[in-house]
Design an enzyme around this catalytic site. Structure first.
Site, PDB file in Angstrom:
ATOM      1  N   CYS A 177       0.807  -1.235   0.000  1.00  0.00           N
ATOM      2  CA  CYS A 177       0.000   0.000   0.000  1.00  0.00           C
ATOM      3  C   CYS A 177       0.839   1.284   0.000  1.00  0.00           C
ATOM      4  O   CYS A 177       0.424   2.293  -0.570  1.00  0.00           O
ATOM      5  CB  CYS A 177      -0.981  -0.002   1.169  1.00  0.00           C
ATOM      6  N   HIS A 180      -2.486   6.962   3.325  1.00  0.00           N
ATOM      7  CA  HIS A 180      -1.041   7.182   3.457  1.00  0.00           C
ATOM      8  C   HIS A 180      -0.653   8.452   2.716  1.00  0.00           C
ATOM      9  O   HIS A 180      -1.197   8.758   1.655  1.00  0.00           O
ATOM     10  CB  HIS A 180      -0.256   6.028   2.828  1.00  0.00           C
TER      11      HIS A 180
END
Lengths: 353, 353
Positions: free
Chosen positions: A130, A259
């Site tokens: 990710c 993120h």
């Protein structure tokens, strides 16, 4: 005939987002859609595209007739079952770390290297980590135009990168410290967590509330964290630049999901802010938010839940030739996991058209 | 005769920490210690080293007989009053941004460039910006040994870098979102703040709770934030490397106090992790916390309130020659502001011995 899709790990955190994505699509290329999970979840009923479906237990016969199987399960489960699915004739699209660096398994971000999907000798396609994924759409677009050579990255990683346990822990920690004038002397965050009974079982190696934690993953050689080496090795493979120079520092921050990364990227050719803006604007999966005079830049809390990669703070490095500094945010559960896996599956579906 | 010290801005946030530091010293080189603040705070009584002192109003005569005057006041107040103090015979040690880049004002971190203190044609010495300061002890030590050439930095900056208003805002935001399952879709943090009446007057340009904000300071040329250019320009001046190549991305995180930085530093000479560890261990103002196998690395919540610079996660860059990646934490109110200012004043005091 329209291909059959299977979701393996359908009841997990990312699996649930996968179902949300399938349900939100205007149309899908699938005939049947099959839900697979651990025997513990078998029998559960979930509505997918208006039709109630019963979750089947993971087993070899669950893959009979399946054309594309998306896996979101732990590494060891993928390592065992993705080859079985492939053997039974399905194309396995795997979101674990089990196959990413296997030279016989393509590692794919469709808007960057969809062409790699065709060459899959094991019948398995891997979805990247990710953190890597959160910047890959932006870097892939820049690389095509300017030729990427070097990457220095610092991450601001969300709690959900450590799964639902990470999210639960963050909320519990925030409830223990929030609005109580904690964080003003060394150790008082730890004391507040202890007073609330939050002493162990954290997925993080230090308190995350009112803190940042410079660690993600497991310890690899020479002090590097696994997450930092994944950013390096997966970026090289996806972008097809085997000698790309990469340094990453991965840091967990008290954000639930999405993120963010501060990226310092050096290219073969001259690059300007205007040139980069044009590249980003031309990429449908990127939203450019770059007007700091008006307070416009991406932040995780404004990006979470959205599919695109958000880019801002694009600056020409003052002292480094051919270099851009920028800030990028991507939902680690969507493009960073479920969405990219599903986008790969949709590319594979075209082979059945 | 022991010199007289004045604290200008004695009642402010950093001024209060300055008094704490003066009180905590085993011995001080000062004769009299004088407290100076705005007329609004004049008359207030504060105990310094066991003696109650009355805060005097800022004015030219307040500096009569003062040998060293530490200033922690806004830029424009310093710009006006530090030269007046110097004119009246005091050495002004200023923690504002007013004089840092003045070629006739040394910019000092004592363990890096104490020698620069002697050359102060205006009678003024400047204290660096807190973000720069948080990494300067570590970089100065490495530079002496290996010769620094390039610096790529991403910051994780605490709310108190924006003053008490920043701290108050962070606590208020955490109380509004904490433990309430906010942060899971775009804009829900903003909604929770609005519901709590936290709609404007924030010192931050976006929500800070459950978020990170890639902005600090004011907008300068070509999309750069003032804080990012300060890191570049002040690092060059303090280290005495006019052609040091620097790129910084400054990001605010929901931490009360203590700035952290991910540093990627390239040197003239070969550098190893062991060599860097030796350099850090030999520097009294640095605490090395670097054993990730044992979960040992610095985090802001464990560093806040302490004087040293904490360094960990030291790694040799895999792909960049002569390059280290590391993580550093420093209390932005102590070494980042009050402590360094006071340490400069103590060096000046030796001239009176």
């Amino acid at each position: 005939m329209a291909p059959t899709l299977a979701l393996v790990g359908a009841t997990g955190a990312v699996g649930t987002v996968m179902i949300d994505i399938v349900n939100a699509r205007e149309s899908v290329p699938w005939g049947d859609i099959r839900l697979i999970a651990s025997p513990r979840s078998a029998g559960k009923k979930i509505v997918v595209r208006g039709e109630e479906r019963t979750v089947q237990a993971l087993g070899p016969e669950a893959f009979d007739g399946v054309d594309v199987a998306m896996f979101d399960v732990p590494d060891e489960v993928s390592a065992q079952w993705a080859p079985i699915a492939a053997e039974r004739g399905a194309v396995a699209v795997d979101n674990s770390g089990a196959f990413r660096m296997d030279p016989d398994v393509p590692l794919v971000v469709p808007e960057v290297n969809a062409g790699a999907i065709a060459d899959r000798p094991r019948g398995i396609i891997a979805n990247p980590n990710c953190t890597t994924l959160s910047m890959m759409a932006a870097l892939g677009a820049l690389h095509r135009e300017f030729g990427l050579r070097e990457l220095v990255v610092a991450s601001y990683q969300a709690a959900s990168g450590a799964g639902q346990a990470g999210v639960d822990r963050l909320y519990a920690e925030l409830a223990a410290v929030g609005g109580k004038n904690v964080g003003v002397r060394a150790g008082d965050v730890r004391e507040a967590l202890a007073a609330a009974g939050l002493t162990d079982d954290s997925p993080f190696p230090a308190p995350l509330a009112l803190n940042v934690v410079p660690w993600a993953g497991s310890l690899k050689q020479d002090g590097w964290a696994s997450e930092e080496l994944k950013v390096r090795n997966e970026s090289r493979k996806i972008l097809g630049i085997p000698d790309l120079r990469v340094s990453a520092t991965c840091v967990r921050v008290p954000v639930v999901t999405t993120h963010a990364l501060a990226v310092h990227a050096t290219f073969e050719r001259e690059v300007t802010v205007d040139g980069a803006h044009k590249v980003f604007a031309a990429q449908p999966s990127i939203v450019l938010q770059d007007d700091p005079a008006a307070g416009v830049f991406p932040t995780p809390a404004d990006v979470v839940g959205n599919d695109p990669t958000y880019v801002g703070r694009v600056r020409q490095a003052v002292d480094f030739p051919n270099t851009l500094d920028f800030f990028v945010c991507g939902d680690n559960l969507r493009k960073g996991a479920a969405l990219n896996t599903y986008e790969i599956a949709e590319v594979v579906a075209r082979e059945f058209a």
